[in-house]
Structure formats: C-alpha cells, structure tokens
Design a protein around this motif. Sequence first.
Motif, PDB file in Angstrom:
ATOM      1  N   ALA A 353      53.893 133.839-104.815  1.00 47.05           N
ATOM      2  CA  ALA A 353      54.053 132.388-104.918  1.00 47.05           C
ATOM      3  C   ALA A 353      52.691 131.736-104.756  1.00 47.05           C
ATOM      4  O   ALA A 353      51.795 132.302-104.142  1.00 47.05           O
ATOM      5  CB  ALA A 353      54.997 131.899-103.829  1.00 47.05           C
ATOM      6  N   LEU A 354      52.553 130.564-105.318  1.00 44.64           N
ATOM      7  CA  LEU A 354      51.316 129.818-105.120  1.00 44.64           C
ATOM      8  C   LEU A 354      51.616 128.333-105.001  1.00 44.64           C
ATOM      9  O   LEU A 354      52.586 127.828-105.562  1.00 44.64           O
ATOM     10  CB  LEU A 354      50.300 130.093-106.228  1.00 44.64           C
ATOM     11  N   MET A 355      50.785 127.654-104.210  1.00 42.50           N
ATOM     12  CA  MET A 355      50.947 126.216-104.003  1.00 42.50           C
ATOM     13  C   MET A 355      50.103 125.501-105.031  1.00 42.50           C
ATOM     14  O   MET A 355      48.935 125.827-105.209  1.00 42.50           O
ATOM     15  CB  MET A 355      50.408 125.843-102.620  1.00 42.50           C
ATOM     16  N   GLN A 356      50.686 124.476-105.651  1.00 45.07           N
ATOM     17  CA  GLN A 356      49.963 123.836-106.733  1.00 45.07           C
ATOM     18  C   GLN A 356      50.513 122.441-106.997  1.00 45.07           C
ATOM     19  O   GLN A 356      51.702 122.201-106.811  1.00 45.07           O
ATOM     20  CB  GLN A 356      50.143 124.729-107.975  1.00 45.07           C
ATOM     21  N   GLY A 357      49.655 121.558-107.430  1.00 41.95           N
ATOM     22  CA  GLY A 357      50.115 120.272-107.911  1.00 41.95           C
ATOM     23  C   GLY A 357      50.506 120.404-109.373  1.00 41.95           C
ATOM     24  O   GLY A 357      50.292 121.449-109.988  1.00 41.95           O
ATOM     25  N   ALA A 358      51.083 119.340-109.938  1.00 42.85           N
ATOM     26  CA  ALA A 358      51.447 119.363-111.367  1.00 42.85           C
ATOM     27  C   ALA A 358      51.477 117.919-111.848  1.00 42.85           C
ATOM     28  O   ALA A 358      51.812 117.016-111.076  1.00 42.85           O
ATOM     29  CB  ALA A 358      52.817 120.012-111.547  1.00 42.85           C
ATOM     30  N   PRO A 359      51.117 117.701-113.121  1.00 45.18           N
ATOM     31  CA  PRO A 359      51.144 116.328-113.639  1.00 45.18           C
ATOM     32  C   PRO A 359      52.561 115.741-113.565  1.00 45.18           C
ATOM     33  O   PRO A 359      53.532 116.452-113.860  1.00 45.18           O
ATOM     34  CB  PRO A 359      50.691 116.487-115.098  1.00 45.18           C
ATOM     35  N   ASP A 360      52.642 114.476-113.192  1.00 42.86           N
ATOM     36  CA  ASP A 360      53.952 113.812-113.108  1.00 42.86           C
ATOM     37  C   ASP A 360      54.738 113.958-114.405  1.00 42.86           C
ATOM     38  O   ASP A 360      55.966 114.125-114.391  1.00 42.86           O
ATOM     39  CB  ASP A 360      53.761 112.312-112.810  1.00 42.86           C
ATOM     40  N   ALA A 361      54.036 113.899-115.536  1.00 41.24           N
ATOM     41  CA  ALA A 361      54.724 113.962-116.824  1.00 41.24           C
ATOM     42  C   ALA A 361      55.444 115.303-116.981  1.00 41.24           C
ATOM     43  O   ALA A 361      56.584 115.362-117.454  1.00 41.24           O
ATOM     44  CB  ALA A 361      53.718 113.759-117.971  1.00 41.24           C
ATOM     45  N   VAL A 362      54.767 116.361-116.563  1.00 38.57           N
ATOM     46  CA  VAL A 362      55.363 117.698-116.683  1.00 38.57           C
ATOM     47  C   VAL A 362      56.538 117.836-115.717  1.00 38.57           C
ATOM     48  O   VAL A 362      57.603 118.349-116.075  1.00 38.57           O
ATOM     49  CB  VAL A 362      54.293 118.784-116.414  1.00 38.57           C
ATOM     50  N   VAL A 363      56.347 117.359-114.500  1.00 38.41           N
ATOM     51  CA  VAL A 363      57.435 117.408-113.512  1.00 38.41           C
ATOM     52  C   VAL A 363      58.621 116.600-114.033  1.00 38.41           C
ATOM     53  O   VAL A 363      59.777 117.011-113.909  1.00 38.41           O
ATOM     54  CB  VAL A 363      56.963 116.868-112.148  1.00 38.41           C
ATOM     55  N   GLY A 364      58.316 115.462-114.633  1.00 42.35           N
ATOM     56  CA  GLY A 364      59.368 114.611-115.182  1.00 42.35           C
ATOM     57  C   GLY A 364      60.177 115.335-116.257  1.00 42.35           C
ATOM     58  O   GLY A 364      61.409 115.221-116.310  1.00 42.35           O
ATOM     59  N   GLU A 365      59.482 116.113-117.092  1.00 42.88           N
ATOM     60  CA  GLU A 365      60.188 116.885-118.127  1.00 42.88           C
ATOM     61  C   GLU A 365      61.133 117.900-117.491  1.00 42.88           C
ATOM     62  O   GLU A 365      62.256 118.098-117.953  1.00 42.88           O
ATOM     63  CB  GLU A 365      59.181 117.611-119.027  1.00 42.88           C
ATOM     64  N   VAL A 366      60.648 118.540-116.424  1.00 46.53           N
ATOM     65  CA  VAL A 366      61.482 119.527-115.731  1.00 46.53           C
ATOM     66  C   VAL A 366      62.726 118.854-115.156  1.00 46.53           C
ATOM     67  O   VAL A 366      63.838 119.380-115.267  1.00 46.53           O
ATOM     68  CB  VAL A 366      60.673 120.225-114.608  1.00 46.53           C
ATOM     69  N   ILE A 367      62.533 117.685-114.543  1.00 46.31           N
ATOM     70  CA  ILE A 367      63.669 116.966-113.960  1.00 46.31           C
ATOM     71  C   ILE A 367      64.671 116.592-115.048  1.00 46.31           C
ATOM     72  O   ILE A 367      65.879 116.829-114.920  1.00 46.31           O
ATOM     73  CB  ILE A 367      63.185 115.702-113.203  1.00 46.31           C
TER      74      ILE A 367
END
Lengths: 373, 373
Positions: A353-367
């Motif tokens: 596992a790794l800790m990481q940030g992600a662009p809101d746009a990408v997270v939004g697509e996942v949601i």
Amino acid sequence: MRRDLSPVGGEQVIIDLGERSYCIDIAAGLLDRADAFSGLPSASVAMIVTNDTVAPLYLERLRSSLAPHYRTVLHVVLPDGEAFKTWETLNRIFDALLGAACDRKTVLFALGGGVVGDMTGFAAAAFMRGVPFVQVPTTLLAQVDSSVGGKTAINHPLGKNMIGAFYQPQRVLCDLATLDTLPERELSAGLAEVIKYGPIADMAFLDWIERNMGALRARDPRAMAHAVKRSCQIKAEVVGQDERESGLRAILNFGHTFGHAIEAGMGYGAWLHGEAVGCGMVMATRLSARMGLVDNAFVERIKAVVEAAGLPVRAPVLDEGDNVARYLSLMRLDKKSEAGEIRFVLVDGGGKALMQGAPDAVVGEVIAESCVA
Amino acid sequence: MRRDLSPVGGEQVIIDLGERSYCIDIAAGLLDRADAFSGLPSASVAMIVTNDTVAPLYLERLRSSLAPHYRTVLHVVLPDGEAFKTWETLNRIFDALLGAACDRKTVLFALGGGVVGDMTGFAAAAFMRGVPFVQVPTTLLAQVDSSVGGKTAINHPLGKNMIGAFYQPQRVLCDLATLDTLPERELSAGLAEVIKYGPIADMAFLDWIERNMGALRARDPRAMAHAVKRSCQIKAEVVGQDERESGLRAILNFGHTFGHAIEAGMGYGAWLHGEAVGCGMVMATRLSARMGLVDNAFVERIKAVVEAAGLPVRAPVLDEGDNVARYLSLMRLDKKSEAGEIRFVLVDGGGKALMQGAPDAVVGEVIAESCVA
C-alpha cells in the motif's frame, strides 16, 4: 513484556511495543476460563463496560471468570451502536467509575465490538489520566482490527474518531466462540477488515480468503481461527513499527477514507463501519487503477471478494445536489488530510500500500462511477 | 531535545524526558518576541486558546508574534474560571478546530492560567489522538506549576482533574511581564505553589521565600524571576524522575488532598485553587505534626508564610452537619487514594516529603482544628 507468555491454549500473537507490549490470545471458550485473566495488573476492583446487545449474552460469564481475581466486579451497560460513540455515552463510564469511588488501579474490561472497545479504551486513557484496560472483543471486526493496536476514540458531530488517544490495552482476549452469536451483517462487516489485510500486506492471504469465503461465512472454526490470527499478525507487525501512525500505520486505513465519508454522510450507524470500509476498498482500488497502480482486473477482483463477503459495493449518494463535492468535503476532514489535501491509501496489486494524494477531478470520477457501478 | 536550546534571553529550565524533553523560557517580554516562537513543529495553522479575561490583554500580542510562523492564526475564547473546566467548554475547542478543518499538524497555544493550560493540553492530547501544543502561562500559578510537567485535565462533577492525560507541551514560555496585570488574589494563589516547593524539596528556598515575601507581593522583577525559575527547576527535577506519577511525583501534591476537598466542597471557583492549596498545606503540615514528623513550631512557620502570602489559613466548614465526614468523603475521591485509603503528602521539616495514610480519627482532628484555628 507485561506477563509470562503462558498460552491458555489456542493461538497467541504478540504486539511488540517495548514496555507497552502485550499479547492477543485467540481461542474458543476464553471467556469462561478464569485462568485467561490471570497475571493482569493487580487491583481490587474491575469494571466491565459492555452494551445492551452483548450484556445478556456474555456479561455474567465474564463476571464469573473475573470473580476469582477481583474483590468487586462492577459493570456499566451502554446503548449499542456507532450513533452512541459520543461524549455523552463516554461520560456514563466516568459517572459509573466515580460513583463507585474507583481509584486509579481499577482495571476496565471492554466486552463487545469496536464501539465498546474504542470508548472503553479512551475512558481508560483519560480516567485519572490512565488506568489499565483489557479488550475482550466479541465481534469479528473488533477481534481482527479495532481491539488491537491502541487506537481509542469517540466521534464528534463533524468527524469520526476525532477525539481519542493512543493507549494500549494490557491484553486482548479473542474468544472465537463469541462469533457464533454474531448477526450475519456484523460478520460480513468484520470480513471487510479481514479482506483489507490482503491487498495492503499479503496477497497469499487474499488468495486464502477468496478460497475460504464460504467457510468463513459459515463460521467454520478453523477458518475463523486462521483469519483472526493472520489478521492480528499483520496488524501487530505494522503497529510494532509505527505505534502512533507517523507513517506506515496509515496503510491500515485502506478503504477508510471513502468509508468514513460514507459513514458520516449517511449518519453514524446507518451503514456499519465494516460495510462502509468494504465499499470504500472498492473505491480506493478504483482510484488506484485511475492513478495507474493496478489494472481493471484487480478492481474487479477486489469488488468480487467484497461482494462475496456479503458487503455493499455500490457507493451511496450522499447529496442529491452535488454528491462529489459532499464526498470531498467529508474526506477533507479525514485525520490523514494535511493542509486540506486528502491522503488516500492506494494499493499496487502486489500486496503493498502507499499513501498518496489525487486530483479532485479523478477522485470525483471514482465517486461518480462507484455510485452507479 | 526538540530544538536547539538557544535562549531568547532570560532563564531557561529543561524538562528532561527523553524524546519528550522541552524547555521553559523565563523572561519579561517573551510574548512580544516572534523569535521566542521559532523552532516549533512546522504547521500552517496555529490555534490560540485563551479566556475572556486574558484575551483583551494579550491575544493580539501573541497573534502578532505567531503571524510570521503560521499561514493562519485562529483563536477560541473560553469563559474564565475553574467552574468552566468542563467537557462542555473543552468541546468548544474541538468545535473550533473541526469547524476550521484543522488537521493533525495544527499547533495549539494555551494563553492564560492553569484552567486554560489544563484544558488546552487535554484538547491537544485528544484532538485526532494528539497534536502539538505550547504553554504560554500568564498567571504565577501556571508559570510555576500547572504549565510544566504535562498534567492535563478537566473536572468531573464528582472530582477535580478526574479526566485527562499526561501529555507534554513542546515548550513553555513564561513571560514575567504578564504577571504585572495579575489581580492581587491571583498573585497570592500562585505564591501558594511557590511556597509548596520549600517544605517538600528545598528548605533554603523556603528561607528565601520568607525573606522575600514583601518583594514577591510587590512583584519585584528580580524576585519574581528567581521564584519562577527555582520553582520550575524543582518541578523539572521531580517530573524528570517520574513523569506519570507512579511514585515521587505525588509529592508535588502537598496541600492538594485537603485543597481539592475544599475546592470541590465549596463549589469550583469559590476558592481559587491556590487558596485551597495554601490552606491545605497548613492542614497537611498539622497532620504531619500529629503523625510525629514535625513539631508545632514548624506548623506555625508554614501557617505564617501562607498567611504572609495573603492566603487563607482557616479551613472552611463544608457541611454544617458532619463536616469531618464531608471532608473525608471528598478526599477519598482523590486520585492518590487506593482502595478507599486516602494517601497524604506529609513533610518532615527538613525538606523532604513522604506519602502516607493516616487514621480517620487523626485526620478528623486536623480538620476540626483547622476550621477554627
């Protein structure tokens, strides 16, 4: 080490934290064995903290096993459920302790699931600035995760587990027989935390879980024993390296960033913690795929095992208006966030596992995808 | 050590607790020196916790000194007084932190007296299971005692400081200039804790206090500087040997067993903590005499120095019916009590303290005598 490591039969896992080390005993029937409770810090008074679901099943049995060791065995019965993981409920423990003139040698026993364990642990950490406590987890989720490692907390209306302490128990006693009375839904919720250990630490364990899901859901004693033991071993290894979550330990929160948003957004108790984590792991794996860490086949694999555990894999809509914004704002309150940036636990498909940030746009697509998929 | 020990001028005392070590800077004018706040854990947000008495005097000045170090400096102003050392007030700190989406790097600053320091410290210990905090004590009592050593707590209706944590600050900044605005009564209350260090640890310091009481009450800067420094040195020595009060540290509670009973019995806030401790020291010395440890001349000596500090020496009647029973039952709730036996801090007249029980009848005589003497 706080006591001789004399196994009471069954399995034993050591949490190695120097002078705060302790062991997890895993066996069926521990609750009824007075010898399982010997060697704890000496005291004249014990206080059992439990809830109104568990009390009718196990309170008297634990009391009998403690009776040879303490002059007085008190108890306090809290209302059951995540919705009661609040200061008001916690204060009932303090009221009971002070009302009975308990002193700082009193030993607390947490008899129940994750909520009882987290609250009892925080009460033990804060009462007179610290009294000893013992975890006697009666749910799968508590046995494989929340009772181990010393994270204690209560919720705040603005976030889960926001107020608490790192405070280690003296011992964890996992009586596998208590899992027989667990409602189906709670069993599934516990399996979420078992599944978690695969993708973050041990792909062979994930293989084993997939092969044995039928046995686990049927509560086969040997399968349960292995699942609890291997989960505790992995957790012990991680916590031993990073007790206070300054780094590595955060990987144990795989699925929890999305999961906490679901729990808070739906209102505590609507989804069980394990249900939210199960769905959250699918979302976190999807994010891992979008960040180029795993392929879609791995997303489908995680989704399949979560589903096979009887857990929800479709994310709930938290806001009919701007659902993505609602998820993001809830996730920004996550304890792993720093300066407003959400830190996700992602997986690489190879057991890391790794800790990481992600662009809101990408997270939004996942949601968005997870609310329909 | 957490930072280079570059004195910002004035005196410096080190609390040696391994990786939790920190220093106490003591000088007039520290509050206005931005350099006094450098080298703390890096963060983008600072939150000042203070009260409605101290805020008009010092909040903006502290904010100016913090401004170069933090992107955002927030604050929360609590109602002043021991009566507000409750969960409800503590929760206002959590509300403010979560309302501003603070993360676990946020640094808290306690600006005020003992109540603000104890509550801010406990808030820091519990918020997200621990964020850094700094003590900026503005009362004599807080500078010489409560801000040093990591005891944090709130009160419970059934007892003082019953809910809390051992949690060390990153630094303590004692700005001696803030003592100039202290009301007379608060100054006297602080002197109680200064006097305390003599009989328990350093008779030469007691001599010095007696000789300099006039200068201290007149707030002579050199006398105040010495009183604060020597008090912190003694406290540092004791806390360095016993951080979590497993033994030695309890001697710092000289006068506090009787004192806490007075505070609780009169209702929190009626007597200042230092006033109750002053009177409590006279009572504890009287008990020491009855237990054969000191002579009556020593009792008179302690009574005289407490009185010279402007503190009450006659104990209040807590119950018109059975006053002794009321005192005893309140004292049995003391955190030092074990299995119902009250543990007193007694003194030997030679600068040493010892922990000891005493027969109820003898304690009762001391209480009765102290309510008229």
